[in-house]
Motif scaffolding. Structure first.
Motif, mmCIF file in Angstrom:
data_model
loop_
_atom_site.group_PDB
_atom_site.id
_atom_site.type_symbol
_atom_site.label_atom_id
_atom_site.label_comp_id
_atom_site.label_asym_id
_atom_site.label_seq_id
_atom_site.Cartn_x
_atom_site.Cartn_y
_atom_site.Cartn_z
ATOM 1 N N PHE A 7 0.830 -1.183 0.104
ATOM 2 C CA PHE A 7 0.147 0.053 0.108
ATOM 3 C C PHE A 7 0.825 1.278 -0.060
ATOM 4 N N VAL A 8 2.130 0.888 0.393
ATOM 5 C CA VAL A 8 3.041 2.257 0.220
ATOM 6 C C VAL A 8 2.861 3.081 -0.908
ATOM 7 N N LYS A 9 2.605 2.494 -2.071
ATOM 8 C CA LYS A 9 2.693 3.367 -3.280
ATOM 9 C C LYS A 9 1.318 4.072 -3.148
ATOM 10 N N TYR A 10 0.338 4.157 -2.469
ATOM 11 C CA TYR A 10 -0.650 4.941 -2.243
ATOM 12 C C TYR A 10 -0.401 6.182 -1.285
ATOM 13 N N SER A 11 0.990 6.085 -0.743
ATOM 14 C CA SER A 11 0.954 7.225 0.058
ATOM 15 C C SER A 11 1.740 8.535 -0.607
ATOM 16 N N LYS A 12 0.876 9.506 -0.948
ATOM 17 C CA LYS A 12 1.354 10.487 -1.783
ATOM 18 C C LYS A 12 0.897 11.906 -0.986
ATOM 19 N N PRO A 13 1.017 13.097 -1.507
ATOM 20 C CA PRO A 13 0.392 14.361 -0.974
ATOM 21 C C PRO A 13 -1.128 14.270 -1.442
ATOM 22 N N GLY A 14 -1.653 14.766 -0.474
ATOM 23 C CA GLY A 14 -3.226 14.873 -1.028
ATOM 24 C C GLY A 14 -3.993 15.779 0.243
ATOM 25 N N PRO A 15 -5.074 16.383 -0.187
ATOM 26 C CA PRO A 15 -5.740 17.276 0.767
ATOM 27 C C PRO A 15 -6.529 16.200 1.712
ATOM 28 N N ARG A 16 -6.910 16.914 2.684
ATOM 29 C CA ARG A 16 -7.899 16.391 3.832
ATOM 30 C C ARG A 16 -9.392 16.393 3.584
ATOM 31 N N TYR A 17 -9.526 17.568 2.563
ATOM 32 C CA TYR A 17 -10.904 17.887 2.423
ATOM 33 C C TYR A 17 -11.865 18.392 3.446
ATOM 34 N N THR A 18 -11.249 19.256 3.945
ATOM 35 C CA THR A 18 -12.209 19.928 4.853
ATOM 36 C C THR A 18 -13.175 21.029 4.183
ATOM 37 N N SER A 19 -12.635 21.148 2.897
ATOM 38 C CA SER A 19 -13.288 21.879 1.834
ATOM 39 C C SER A 19 -12.683 21.670 0.561
#
Length: 451
Positions: A7-19
């Motif tokens: 699953f490490v390949k899915y570790s990438k920068p991304g928002p938490r989407y509080t907006s």
């Protein structure tokens, strides 16, 4: 326990989407005059957020906008400006509308004295007199800074939800993150507010901190369960040292790896489920009698800058330094630095720095992303009827990205549903529908890692 190495390949920068769009899209092209016109014509119920930014010392993991001070006059000066901001608001918006939610965040709200808190609350209720009987009135509290007098002020003025910041009970972790907080201290403070009648207690924990392991976090969960909160918020530590200097104090070699973090999150879900909680959206767990649990069951869970809530459809007004307000088609954020905040108010203006107006596509994607983030499912037919689109044609390119995560979802003509493992990667799934991410170069440091 799954093998999360893959699953490490899915570790990438991304928002938490509080907006959505996210705060990095806010800009100064959103004109002040246009915002004032929006405020004048709002009719929905109100949600109020007050940012109380002061802390005595730094917690090295913290990503919040805070000011470190021990000066009493700094707090008094800030309250004076909050009162002026409220007075300005009262001349623009209809303050007789119902208030269904109010939240004090920080910083450390209870770094203010009981008398200061009481004065602020009285001012708010003078400006906004119509709180509903079932309004959610909440406060973030550092257990190290709460005395009985402060608790009495909050509870006697209707605060019915308290969120306690704990992060971790392991002494080695606490020392490294610069937040020494004994278990007994936390338990005593929680017991105090419970005995005074607070029915809803949340506890914040963080995984991904220095020196944490699956075994150490198991011990923290076991201790936390002895306190018996009604909700848990268990956040993935957002390591953004390029934004927060205090995070540079950590030796990154001491941070747990992505696969260990996923093991911790999976264990949290299983452990808390076995002990009477259910996963509610990303990071959150609640008991079956909690209204968040009921909202998840009937599909009405909502997400905003305050986390998960049942109070959807409100106009959120952000008050204070760096606060963010939200309406159906806009976001607006106040200045982040005190001189600019004070200067705007001294000039008789709301302290708005930047924001964004949502176009039709933004509103559509906002609904899609927030539904997935909140309820782990999306009713495609409802989206098509509401926005008069062919979902599969409109999102043709986005769905190609989503197919790369097909082991975590099921899709048919009526619905997208995230499976049990996919819940752990819900940010990655939501990111497939974010048109703004495609404009950000991969080497630009903006967001924390999703895993």
């Amino acid at each position: 326990m799954k093998d999360y190495k893959s699953f490490v390949k899915y570790s990438k920068p991304g928002p938490r989407y509080t907006s959505y769009p996210t705060a990095i899209e806010f800009n100064t092209q959103f004109k002040y005059e246009d915002y004032i016109e929006i405020l004048k014509h709002q009719k929905a119920q109100l949600s109020l957020y007050f940012h109380l930014p002061f802390c005595r010392s730094a917690c090295y993991f913290c990503g919040c906008n805070v000011i470190y001070t021990a000066k009493e006059d700094s707090k008094e000066r800030y309250l004076d400006y909050l009162f002026k901001e409220l007075d300005l608001l009262s001349k623009i918006i209809n303050t007789q509308r119902e208030v269904v939610q109010m939240h004090f965040g920080g910083g450390t709200p209870t770094f203010f004295s009981a008398k200061q808190l009481e004065n602020l609350i009285l001012k708010i209720k003078n400006i906004f007199p119509n709180f509903t009987q079932d309004s959610e009135i909440s406060c973030e509290i550092d257990p190290r800074f709460l005395n009985e007098e402060q608790a009495n002020v909050l509870i006697q003025n209707g605060f019915n939800r308290i969120s306690f910041g704990v992060q971790d009970f392991d002494e080695k972790v606490q020392k490294e993150i610069h937040r020494i907080q004994p278990f007994e201290l936390t338990k005593n403070v929680v017991d105090m507010v419970r005995n005074k009648g607070v029915k809803s207690i949340n506890m914040d924990l963080i995984y991904g901190l220095p020196f944490q392991s699956l075994e150490s976090f198991k011990r923290t969960l076991e201790k936390a369960l002895l306190i018996n909160p009604d909700r848990f918020a268990i956040f993935n530590y957002a390591h953004v040292p390029w934004l927060k200097k205090n995070m540079r104090k950590f030796d990154e070699n001491t941070l747990p790896s992505p696969d260990v973090k996923l093991q911790i999150l999976e264990y949290c879900e299983k452990f808390l489920t076995q002990n009477g909680y259910k996963m509610i959206g990303m990071d959150h767990f609640a008991k079956p009698q909690d209204e968040l649990f009921k909202a998840l069951e009937n599909g009405s869970l909502h997400r905003n800058f305050q986390g998960y809530t049942t109070k959807g459809g409100t106009d959120l007004i952000g008050i204070g330094l760096t606060s963010i307000g939200e309406g159906r088609r806009h976001y607006m954020q106040n200045f982040k630095d005190m001189p600019s905040y004070e200067k705007a108010i001294d000039e008789g203006k709301l302290p708005c720095e930047k924001g964004i107006m949502l176009d039709d596509d933004d509103e559509l994607r906002k609904i899609v992303i927030m539904e997935l983030m909140s309820n782990f499912t999306l009713n495609i037919k409802n989206i098509e009827q509401r926005f008069k689109i062919d979902f599969f044609e409109y999102f043709k390119q986005d769905l190609k990205e989503l197919q790369k995560l097909n082991e975590f979802i099921t899709i048919d003509k009526a619905r997208i549903k995230v499976n049990e493992t996919g819940v752990l990667l819900i940010r990655n799934i939501a990111m497939c529908f974010d048109k703004y991410l495609k404009r950000i170069s991969e080497d630009k440091k903006v967001f924390s890692k999703t895993v």
